[in-house]
Motif scaffolding. Structure first.
Motif, short mmCIF file in Angstrom:
data_model
loop_
_atom_site.label_atom_id
_atom_site.label_comp_id
_atom_site.label_asym_id
_atom_site.label_seq_id
_atom_site.Cartn_x
_atom_site.Cartn_y
_atom_site.Cartn_z
N ARG A 165 0.92 -1.76 0.23
CA ARG A 165 0.17 0.19 0.21
C ARG A 165 0.75 1.58 -0.35
O ARG A 165 0.36 2.23 -0.77
CB ARG A 165 -0.82 -0.09 1.26
CG ARG A 165 -1.99 0.90 1.26
CD ARG A 165 -2.70 0.77 2.18
NE ARG A 165 -2.22 0.70 3.47
CZ ARG A 165 -2.19 0.05 4.40
NH1 ARG A 165 -2.85 -0.82 4.12
NH2 ARG A 165 -2.24 -0.18 5.62
N GLU A 168 2.21 2.02 -3.52
CA GLU A 168 1.09 2.43 -4.28
C GLU A 168 1.23 4.03 -4.43
O GLU A 168 0.71 4.13 -5.21
CB GLU A 168 0.10 1.71 -4.20
CG GLU A 168 0.11 0.03 -4.80
CD GLU A 168 -1.32 -0.87 -4.18
OE1 GLU A 168 -1.99 -0.02 -4.08
OE2 GLU A 168 -1.49 -1.83 -4.70
N LEU A 169 0.74 4.21 -2.61
CA LEU A 169 1.16 5.78 -2.91
C LEU A 169 2.37 6.49 -3.21
O LEU A 169 2.22 7.51 -3.91
CB LEU A 169 0.68 5.75 -1.25
CG LEU A 169 -0.67 5.38 -0.22
CD1 LEU A 169 -0.05 5.45 0.46
CD2 LEU A 169 -2.19 6.37 -1.20
N ASP A 171 4.32 5.52 -5.68
CA ASP A 171 4.13 5.54 -7.20
C ASP A 171 2.95 6.27 -7.34
O ASP A 171 3.40 6.84 -8.32
CB ASP A 171 3.78 3.90 -8.01
CG ASP A 171 4.99 3.34 -7.34
OD1 ASP A 171 6.14 3.53 -7.08
OD2 ASP A 171 4.23 2.07 -7.07
N SER A 172 1.62 6.34 -6.69
CA SER A 172 0.71 7.18 -7.65
C SER A 172 0.96 8.82 -6.99
O SER A 172 0.69 10.05 -7.94
CB SER A 172 -0.51 6.89 -7.11
OG SER A 172 -0.69 7.37 -5.24
N TYR A 173 2.04 9.10 -6.25
CA TYR A 173 2.25 10.89 -5.84
C TYR A 173 3.43 10.61 -7.22
O TYR A 173 3.67 12.17 -7.71
CB TYR A 173 2.74 10.52 -4.75
CG TYR A 173 3.76 11.94 -4.37
CD1 TYR A 173 2.80 13.24 -4.06
CD2 TYR A 173 5.03 12.06 -4.27
CE1 TYR A 173 3.26 14.21 -3.43
CE2 TYR A 173 5.53 12.93 -4.30
CZ TYR A 173 4.49 14.64 -3.66
OH TYR A 173 5.22 15.86 -3.53
N ARG A 174 4.32 9.45 -7.11
CA ARG A 174 5.04 10.29 -8.08
C ARG A 174 4.79 10.55 -9.84
O ARG A 174 5.11 11.32 -10.63
CB ARG A 174 6.30 9.04 -7.97
CG ARG A 174 6.85 8.80 -7.55
CD ARG A 174 7.90 7.59 -7.62
NE ARG A 174 8.97 7.66 -6.36
CZ ARG A 174 9.62 6.68 -6.11
NH1 ARG A 174 9.87 5.57 -6.80
NH2 ARG A 174 10.60 6.72 -5.27
N ARG A 175 3.39 9.64 -9.85
CA ARG A 175 2.78 9.93 -11.30
C ARG A 175 2.24 11.31 -11.17
O ARG A 175 2.70 11.97 -12.38
CB ARG A 175 1.49 9.16 -11.64
CG ARG A 175 2.43 8.09 -12.23
CD ARG A 175 1.15 6.67 -12.63
NE ARG A 175 0.03 6.30 -11.66
CZ ARG A 175 0.40 5.22 -10.59
NH1 ARG A 175 1.79 4.26 -10.75
NH2 ARG A 175 -0.66 5.30 -9.56
N GLU A 176 1.42 11.69 -9.75
CA GLU A 176 1.09 13.22 -9.94
C GLU A 176 1.96 14.41 -10.01
O GLU A 176 2.19 15.55 -10.64
CB GLU A 176 0.30 13.10 -8.61
CG GLU A 176 -1.12 12.92 -8.75
CD GLU A 176 -1.84 13.06 -9.41
OE1 GLU A 176 -1.83 13.66 -10.21
OE2 GLU A 176 -2.68 12.02 -10.23
N ARG A 179 3.34 15.09 -13.71
CA ARG A 179 2.28 15.73 -14.41
C ARG A 179 2.66 17.03 -14.90
O ARG A 179 3.02 17.67 -14.34
CB ARG A 179 1.26 15.51 -14.19
CG ARG A 179 -0.12 14.39 -14.48
CD ARG A 179 -1.12 13.53 -14.17
NE ARG A 179 -1.17 12.29 -14.14
CZ ARG A 179 -2.68 11.71 -13.76
NH1 ARG A 179 -3.51 12.66 -13.28
NH2 ARG A 179 -2.99 10.81 -14.87
#
Length: 179
Positions: A165, A168-169, A171-176, A179
């Motif tokens: 978990r 995943e958090l 990685d999602s922060y890195r994706r955000e 951008r």
């Protein structure tokens, strides 16, 4: 830093993605903080040439961005440690002491004998307390941690779920941020 091949060539989106991935590894390793990661990732997103990407990674060790037409040095994966035989849980019969094995063999026989003796009216019903007493004795001697293996598995599973978990958090922060 190694020389950037053909620094004037324009880069692709895939090159930017590998650069962001490499930058994320540097942040995970603690070489850069979150603010610097944000600044550098913005520069990566705006970069147009290999030279511009090279400047962003000038003060960082490997990993660096990869380019499609440049052969990458073959990096051998780290050797996996030799698989050690899996330790047997302490509750398996292979790890029991001789007294435990004896009691494990005698308790079922004592229950069968007590039931037969009661059914044939050879002895009175209180004889059933003999195998029950043997069971209680065995539990008091060796059963204090009978559920250790299950608790350990539950704790390990919870740890793995929490770690996944967190990844995943992250990685999602890195994706955000990318951008």
């Amino acid at each position: 830093m190694t020389e950037v091949p053909s620094p004037q060539l324009r880069i692709s989106d895939q090159n930017r993605e590998t650069a962001l991935s490499a930058l994320g590894e540097h942040m995970t390793a603690g070489r850069i903080d979150i603010e610097e990661y944000g600044e550098r990732s913005a520069r990566i997103t705006a970069a147009k040439t290999r030279g511009e990407l090279g400047e962003i990674f000038a003060d960082l060790p490997a990993p660096h961005p990869r380019y499609e037409d440049v052969p990458q040095a073959a990096v051998a994966p780290p050797p996996e440690p030799a698989a050690a035989p899996a330790p047997r849980p302490s509750g398996t019969p292979e790890n029991w002491s001789p007294p435990q094995r004896f009691l494990a063999a005698i308790v079922p026989l004592a229950f069968i004998a007590a039931i037969v003796l009661i059914a044939t009216h050879t002895l009175a019903w209180p004889i059933i307390f003999v195998p029950i007493g043997l069971t209680v004795f065995g539990k008091s001697m060796w059963g204090h941690d009978w559920n250790h293996d299950q608790r350990h598995r539950d704790r390990r599973d919870r740890h793995l779920r929490d770690r996944e978990r967190r990844r995943e958090l992250r990685d999602s922060y890195r994706r955000e941020m990318g951008r």
